[in-house]
Design a protein around this motif. Structure first.
Motif, PDB file in Angstrom:
ATOM      1  N   TRP A 119       0.884  -1.241  -0.082  1.00  0.00           N
ATOM      2  CA  TRP A 119       0.053   0.261  -0.053  1.00  0.00           C
ATOM      3  C   TRP A 119       0.837   1.393  -0.045  1.00  0.00           C
ATOM      4  N   GLY A 120       2.153   1.073   0.169  1.00  0.00           N
ATOM      5  CA  GLY A 120       2.899   2.448   0.108  1.00  0.00           C
ATOM      6  C   GLY A 120       2.545   3.069   1.447  1.00  0.00           C
ATOM      7  N   PHE A 121       2.324   2.402   2.590  1.00  0.00           N
ATOM      8  CA  PHE A 121       2.155   3.335   3.818  1.00  0.00           C
ATOM      9  C   PHE A 121       3.873   3.551   4.358  1.00  0.00           C
ATOM     10  N   PRO A 122       3.914   4.642   5.063  1.00  0.00           N
ATOM     11  CA  PRO A 122       5.244   4.786   5.482  1.00  0.00           C
ATOM     12  C   PRO A 122       5.576   4.397   6.824  1.00  0.00           C
ATOM     13  N   LYS A 123       5.573   3.081   6.904  1.00  0.00           N
ATOM     14  CA  LYS A 123       5.754   2.113   8.031  1.00  0.00           C
ATOM     15  C   LYS A 123       7.177   2.222   8.564  1.00  0.00           C
ATOM     16  N   ILE A 124       7.473   2.581   9.833  1.00  0.00           N
ATOM     17  CA  ILE A 124       8.807   2.363  10.240  1.00  0.00           C
ATOM     18  C   ILE A 124       9.015   1.524  11.754  1.00  0.00           C
ATOM     19  N   MET A 125       9.790   0.768  11.972  1.00  0.00           N
ATOM     20  CA  MET A 125       9.782   0.165  13.133  1.00  0.00           C
ATOM     21  C   MET A 125      10.031   0.898  14.458  1.00  0.00           C
ATOM     22  N   ALA A 126       9.100   0.701  15.399  1.00  0.00           N
ATOM     23  CA  ALA A 126       9.091   1.561  16.542  1.00  0.00           C
ATOM     24  C   ALA A 126       9.031   0.622  18.059  1.00  0.00           C
ATOM     25  N   ASP A 176       8.301   6.661  -1.660  1.00  0.00           N
ATOM     26  CA  ASP A 176       9.030   6.424  -2.977  1.00  0.00           C
ATOM     27  C   ASP A 176       8.538   7.304  -3.815  1.00  0.00           C
ATOM     28  N   GLY A 177       8.039   8.525  -3.584  1.00  0.00           N
ATOM     29  CA  GLY A 177       7.466   9.622  -4.810  1.00  0.00           C
ATOM     30  C   GLY A 177       6.188   9.235  -5.372  1.00  0.00           C
ATOM     31  N   VAL A 178       5.485   8.315  -4.786  1.00  0.00           N
ATOM     32  CA  VAL A 178       4.139   7.563  -5.323  1.00  0.00           C
ATOM     33  C   VAL A 178       3.205   8.122  -4.250  1.00  0.00           C
ATOM     34  N   THR A 179       1.949   8.740  -4.635  1.00  0.00           N
ATOM     35  CA  THR A 179       0.895   8.803  -3.944  1.00  0.00           C
ATOM     36  C   THR A 179      -0.171   7.910  -4.278  1.00  0.00           C
ATOM     37  N   ARG A 180      -0.660   7.284  -3.246  1.00  0.00           N
ATOM     38  CA  ARG A 180      -1.721   5.951  -3.488  1.00  0.00           C
ATOM     39  C   ARG A 180      -3.058   6.402  -2.849  1.00  0.00           C
ATOM     40  N   GLN A 181      -4.219   5.775  -3.376  1.00  0.00           N
ATOM     41  CA  GLN A 181      -5.257   5.795  -2.656  1.00  0.00           C
ATOM     42  C   GLN A 181      -5.622   4.320  -2.349  1.00  0.00           C
ATOM     43  N   VAL A 182      -6.053   4.147  -0.932  1.00  0.00           N
ATOM     44  CA  VAL A 182      -6.096   2.469  -0.508  1.00  0.00           C
ATOM     45  C   VAL A 182      -7.512   2.320  -0.226  1.00  0.00           C
ATOM     46  N   PRO A 183      -8.305   1.256  -0.827  1.00  0.00           N
ATOM     47  CA  PRO A 183      -9.716   1.164  -0.268  1.00  0.00           C
ATOM     48  C   PRO A 183      -9.790   0.404   0.889  1.00  0.00           C
TER      49      PRO A 183
END
Length: 241
Positions: A119-126, A176-183
């Motif tokens: 989905w291109g979500f900006p997940k990071i480990m925390a 990575d420079g791409v915007t997405r829409q997620v259902p």
């Protein structure tokens, strides 16, 4: 029609991905629209203004208990935006606004890889510390730096008449420079809410500094707790590069 599949860490996920049980604690803040727009300008999306010059930012803790991505914790910063091609504003139009996911720390590697890859979500480990006795509170940190602490007070139950219908939400991501829409479809129950209802403390992590640039911490407009959430996520569509 064949269902799409994604292989993540050797596991095949067939779309849509299903979350069978989660709970969510969230707080809604009114922030300067110019500052919110500057923060998410990279996405190409425009912030939704519930009143002139004011935008809406939601901070939330989601605890995923049973689902295709396993058990994990997630801290999200969601900025309400106008879906591409729309220019709505005002409180009555808030229900048609989309949610742009700007921050999304998680505590498990599998969901991190799935979220970023599918989905291109900006997940990071925390790292998370959750306190859940008389009321829920948590700390979240990444790379050894404190991001935020939130403490939620108990709210008043919301009648199921107002929450029982399935909801179709418009979520947006950028990676990575791409915007997405997620259902994103959701069914919720065991909902409570409160005016204010949350205290927020920010740390020294870059995410915290971004939130501070919005004028946080401050008292939220309202807070909510959803005791049971069921969700499905479909394949994302590219809406901008």
């Amino acid at each position: 029609m064949a269902l799409s599949q994604h292989t993540i860490a050797g596991t095949v996920l067939t779309m849509p991905v299903r979350i069978r049980h989660a709970d969510v604690h969230s707080a809604m803040f009114s922030v300067p629209a110019d500052a919110a727009q500057e923060m998410i300008d990279y996405s190409g999306l425009q912030v939704f203004q519930q009143q002139p010059g004011r935008a809406v930012v939601n901070l939330m803790l989601a605890r995923y208990i049973d689902g295709d991505l396993g058990r994990y914790l997630e801290f999200g910063t969601a900025v309400m935006v106008n879906p591409p091609g729309t220019e709505a504003s005002g409180w009555r139009a808030l229900g048609s606004a989309g949610a742009f996911i700007h921050h999304l720390p998680v505590d498990q590697e599998f969901t991190l890889e799935a979220g970023r890859t599918i989905w291109g979500f900006p997940k990071i480990m925390a790292d998370f510390t959750v306190r859940d006795d008389r009321q829920l509170g948590f700390d979240v940190a990444a790379d050894g730096q404190h991001i935020a602490t939130m403490e939620f007070s108990r709210g008043l139950p919301v009648p199921s008449l107002f929450t029982s219908r399935p909801r179709v939400l418009q979520a947006f991501s950028h990676l990575d420079g791409v915007t997405r829409q997620v259902p994103w479809e959701m069914r919720i129950s065991k909902v409570s809410g409160a005016l204010g209802g949350t205290t927020l403390h920010l740390g020294t992590h870059p995410y915290a500094r971004e939130l501070a640039a919005l004028g946080l911490p401050k008292r939220p407009m309202m807070s909510s707790t959803v005791g049971r959430v069921e969700m499905t996520f479909g394949d994302a569509d590219v809406v901008g590069r």
